[in-house]
Enzyme design. Structure first.
Site, PDB file in Angstrom:
ATOM      1  N   GLY A   7      19.494  13.556 -27.729  1.00 25.93           N
ATOM      2  CA  GLY A   7      18.056  13.262 -27.851  1.00 25.93           C
ATOM      3  C   GLY A   7      17.604  12.222 -26.842  1.00 25.93           C
ATOM      4  O   GLY A   7      16.771  11.362 -27.145  1.00 25.93           O
ATOM      5  N   ALA A   8      18.144  12.310 -25.611  1.00 26.42           N
ATOM      6  CA  ALA A   8      17.911  11.261 -24.599  1.00 26.42           C
ATOM      7  C   ALA A   8      16.446  11.113 -24.204  1.00 26.42           C
ATOM      8  O   ALA A   8      16.054  10.090 -23.641  1.00 26.42           O
ATOM      9  CB  ALA A   8      18.759  11.551 -23.366  1.00 26.42           C
ATOM     10  N   GLY A  10      14.002  10.841 -26.260  1.00 29.88           N
ATOM     11  CA  GLY A  10      13.253  10.137 -27.312  1.00 29.88           C
ATOM     12  C   GLY A  10      12.861   8.721 -26.898  1.00 29.88           C
ATOM     13  O   GLY A  10      13.408   8.157 -25.941  1.00 29.88           O
ATOM     14  N   PHE A  11      11.940   8.147 -27.650  1.00 33.19           N
ATOM     15  CA  PHE A  11      11.428   6.792 -27.366  1.00 33.19           C
ATOM     16  C   PHE A  11      12.559   5.764 -27.340  1.00 33.19           C
ATOM     17  O   PHE A  11      12.738   5.030 -26.357  1.00 33.19           O
ATOM     18  CB  PHE A  11      10.378   6.445 -28.435  1.00 33.19           C
ATOM     19  CG  PHE A  11      10.013   4.999 -28.523  1.00 33.19           C
ATOM     20  CD1 PHE A  11       9.466   4.326 -27.445  1.00 33.19           C
ATOM     21  CD2 PHE A  11      10.209   4.299 -29.709  1.00 33.19           C
ATOM     22  CE1 PHE A  11       9.114   2.974 -27.540  1.00 33.19           C
ATOM     23  CE2 PHE A  11       9.864   2.961 -29.819  1.00 33.19           C
ATOM     24  CZ  PHE A  11       9.321   2.290 -28.734  1.00 33.19           C
ATOM     25  N   ARG A  32      15.943  19.049 -25.247  1.00 34.82           N
ATOM     26  CA  ARG A  32      15.754  20.348 -25.902  1.00 34.82           C
ATOM     27  C   ARG A  32      15.445  21.486 -24.941  1.00 34.82           C
ATOM     28  O   ARG A  32      15.503  22.644 -25.334  1.00 34.82           O
ATOM     29  CB  ARG A  32      14.646  20.244 -26.953  1.00 34.82           C
ATOM     30  CG  ARG A  32      14.946  19.173 -27.946  1.00 34.82           C
ATOM     31  CD  ARG A  32      13.927  19.122 -29.026  1.00 34.82           C
ATOM     32  NE  ARG A  32      14.159  20.197 -29.967  1.00 34.82           N
ATOM     33  CZ  ARG A  32      13.548  20.301 -31.134  1.00 34.82           C
ATOM     34  NH1 ARG A  32      12.641  19.412 -31.491  1.00 34.82           N
ATOM     35  NH2 ARG A  32      13.830  21.298 -31.938  1.00 34.82           N
ATOM     36  N   LYS A  36      12.451  19.408 -19.953  1.00 38.95           N
ATOM     37  CA  LYS A  36      12.546  18.013 -20.412  1.00 38.95           C
ATOM     38  C   LYS A  36      13.736  17.301 -19.760  1.00 38.95           C
ATOM     39  O   LYS A  36      13.668  16.122 -19.434  1.00 38.95           O
ATOM     40  CB  LYS A  36      12.669  17.963 -21.936  1.00 38.95           C
ATOM     41  CG  LYS A  36      11.373  18.332 -22.650  1.00 38.95           C
ATOM     42  CD  LYS A  36      11.495  18.192 -24.157  1.00 38.95           C
ATOM     43  CE  LYS A  36      10.173  18.560 -24.821  1.00 38.95           C
ATOM     44  NZ  LYS A  36      10.173  18.345 -26.260  1.00 38.95           N
ATOM     45  N   ASP A  56      18.354  22.947 -30.330  1.00 43.56           N
ATOM     46  CA  ASP A  56      18.044  22.645 -31.736  1.00 43.56           C
ATOM     47  C   ASP A  56      19.305  22.187 -32.459  1.00 43.56           C
ATOM     48  O   ASP A  56      20.234  22.971 -32.663  1.00 43.56           O
ATOM     49  CB  ASP A  56      17.454  23.889 -32.422  1.00 43.56           C
ATOM     50  CG  ASP A  56      16.936  23.550 -33.818  1.00 43.56           C
ATOM     51  OD1 ASP A  56      17.040  22.371 -34.231  1.00 43.56           O
ATOM     52  OD2 ASP A  56      16.425  24.459 -34.490  1.00 43.56           O
ATOM     53  N   TYR A 164      11.836  12.235 -45.232  1.00 44.87           N
ATOM     54  CA  TYR A 164      12.390  11.558 -44.051  1.00 44.87           C
ATOM     55  C   TYR A 164      13.501  10.594 -44.491  1.00 44.87           C
ATOM     56  O   TYR A 164      14.578  10.560 -43.883  1.00 44.87           O
ATOM     57  CB  TYR A 164      11.288  10.822 -43.276  1.00 44.87           C
ATOM     58  CG  TYR A 164      11.851  10.042 -42.108  1.00 44.87           C
ATOM     59  CD1 TYR A 164      12.425  10.705 -41.014  1.00 44.87           C
ATOM     60  CD2 TYR A 164      11.850   8.650 -42.109  1.00 44.87           C
ATOM     61  CE1 TYR A 164      12.988   9.996 -39.957  1.00 44.87           C
ATOM     62  CE2 TYR A 164      12.408   7.931 -41.061  1.00 44.87           C
ATOM     63  CZ  TYR A 164      12.972   8.608 -39.985  1.00 44.87           C
ATOM     64  OH  TYR A 164      13.534   7.899 -38.938  1.00 44.87           O
ATOM     65  N   LYS A 168      17.561  10.876 -43.415  1.00 46.96           N
ATOM     66  CA  LYS A 168      18.366   9.837 -42.757  1.00 46.96           C
ATOM     67  C   LYS A 168      19.536   9.401 -43.639  1.00 46.96           C
ATOM     68  O   LYS A 168      20.628   9.144 -43.159  1.00 46.96           O
ATOM     69  CB  LYS A 168      17.483   8.633 -42.391  1.00 46.96           C
ATOM     70  CG  LYS A 168      16.358   8.947 -41.411  1.00 46.96           C
ATOM     71  CD  LYS A 168      16.821   9.600 -40.122  1.00 46.96           C
ATOM     72  CE  LYS A 168      17.533   8.676 -39.183  1.00 46.96           C
ATOM     73  NZ  LYS A 168      17.905   9.358 -37.914  1.00 46.96           N
TER      74      LYS A 168
END
Ligand code: NDP
Length: 340
Positions: A7-8, A10-11, A32, A36, A56, A164, A168
């Site tokens: 997920g590099a 991501g924020f 993904r 990107k 995914d 959520y 987690k």
């Protein structure tokens, strides 16, 4: 030897990648789509960054091809990819399954292809894995590194916030359980990072768009509000700066004393009014544009919905976390520069 960052794009992950490249690590990021991946390569413009496409993480074999190709190179795995948004009603498909399968899948791929070469694994969990979203606000409720959200797969069907938290908690538990079951097969040691609301600037201003990632949108929403709106004095929770969270991801695989630990990353409580007031102090151009400066009465009266007590993590890490003022100042400076 390389560090794999899932997920590099991501924020938080972009800050992690930034820190890794500054320390001269070779980084393999996952994104993904090819578009990107190419975009991130272009942004960092650093030959130590290579990218792989993982469309995914719900697919349990999503990371197999990455390890088939790089098994001998990957020494550290930082698994940050996980869905973080609330605008869904299909909690299983959009939150629970990708969070759980993403975590189990990447660990199974290590077991299959790199059981003796991967030495450390860091998973980006969350305060959501610690917090009880069904408890009414009560400042006598204290959370520490030892607590677990009571959310289950079943209770996660109630609403997106519980879902959520469930995603987690279930994913983090699955990681600890995996290690327990496979400790004689895999070599890696596990560390977890559990942040509260993560605020701060984006690594690249090119990522500043009208709507930001879920947590940064809390600050952006104040900037987008009207002078007649109520800024909101209820204390929303606790914040931590993204640069401290990124630094914790590095400490979580570089240091021996973080092995087996949950790093509970939290600094101080905030309300929207706190953010609004910091903006007024530093950015006079927003006078008359956003709700006015007013006494942050609930925070001043310590009317917090719960207490985050992360003394153990602070003592372990040993550095001073970035203040809310600096965090908001840097975030708003970046947004204002992009919009001007
Ligand atoms: P972002 O949404 O910016 O990053 C999430 C990353 O995960 C993105 O790269 C996203 O890809 C990827 N991802 C999400 N779902 C999938 C999927 N099904 N398959 C493949 N990749 C996927 O959020 P953050 O950076 O804020 O969050 C990163 C991590 O930190 C998450 O694990 C989150 O739970 C955790 N966290 C965040 C907090 C915060 O306040 N920001 C607080 C506590 C924990 P794409 O963008 O292409 O969809």
């Amino acid at each position: 030897m390389s560090v794999l960052v899932s997920g590099a794009t991501g924020f938080i992950a972009q800050h992690v990648v930034d820190c890794l490249l500054k320390e001269n690590y070779k980084v393999i990021g996952t994104a993904r789509s090819q578009e990107k991946a190419d975009d991130l390569k272009k942004q960092f413009n650093n030959s130590n960054l290579s990218m792989e496409v993982v469309p995914d993480i719900s697919d349990l074999s999503a990371f197999d091809h990455v390890f088939q190709k790089h098994a001998k190179d990957i020494k550290f795995v930082l698994h940050t990819a996980s869905p973080f948004y609330f605008n869904t009603t299909d909690y299983e498909k959009d939150l629970l399954i990708p969070a759980k399968n993403g975590t189990v899948g990447i660990l199974e791929s290590i077991k299959k292809y790199a059981p003796q070469t991967v030495e450390r694994v860091v998973i980006t969990s969350s305060f959501a894995a610690i917090f009880d979203a069904e408890l009414p606000a009560n400042k006598n409720t204290i959370y520490t590194e030892k607590d677990w959200s009571p959310a289950t797969w079943e209770t996660s069907q109630k609403n997106a916030v519980i879902a959520y938290c469930g995603s987690k908690k279930i994913a983090e538990k699955a990681a600890w359980d995996f290690l327990d079951r496979n400790k004689n097969i895999v070599k890696f040691k596990l560390s977890i990072v559990n942040p509260v609301y993560v605020f701060g600037p984006q690594v690249s201003s090119s990522k500043v768009t009208n709507t930001l990632n879920t947590s940064c949108e809390v600050i952006n929403a104040v900037l987008k509000s009207k002078p007649t709106d109520s800024s909101g004095k209820d204390v929303m929770g606790y914040f931590i700066d993204v640069r401290d969270v990124a630094k914790a991801h590095l400490a979580a695989f570089q240091r021996e004393d973080t092995i087996g630990k949950r790093l509970f990353m939290s600094n101080s409580p905030f309300s929207s009014q706190t953010i609004c007031n910091i903006i007024h102090e530093g950015f006079p151009q927003y006078d008359g544009e956003i709700p006015p400066f007013e006494e942050d009465s609930k925070l001043l009266a310590n009317e917090v919905p719960y207490v985050c007590n992360n003394r153990a993590t602070k003592e372990l890490l040993g550095w001073e976390f970035i203040s809310l003022k600096k965090c908001v100042d840097d975030t708003v400076t970046q947004i204002a520069n992009v919009k001007s």
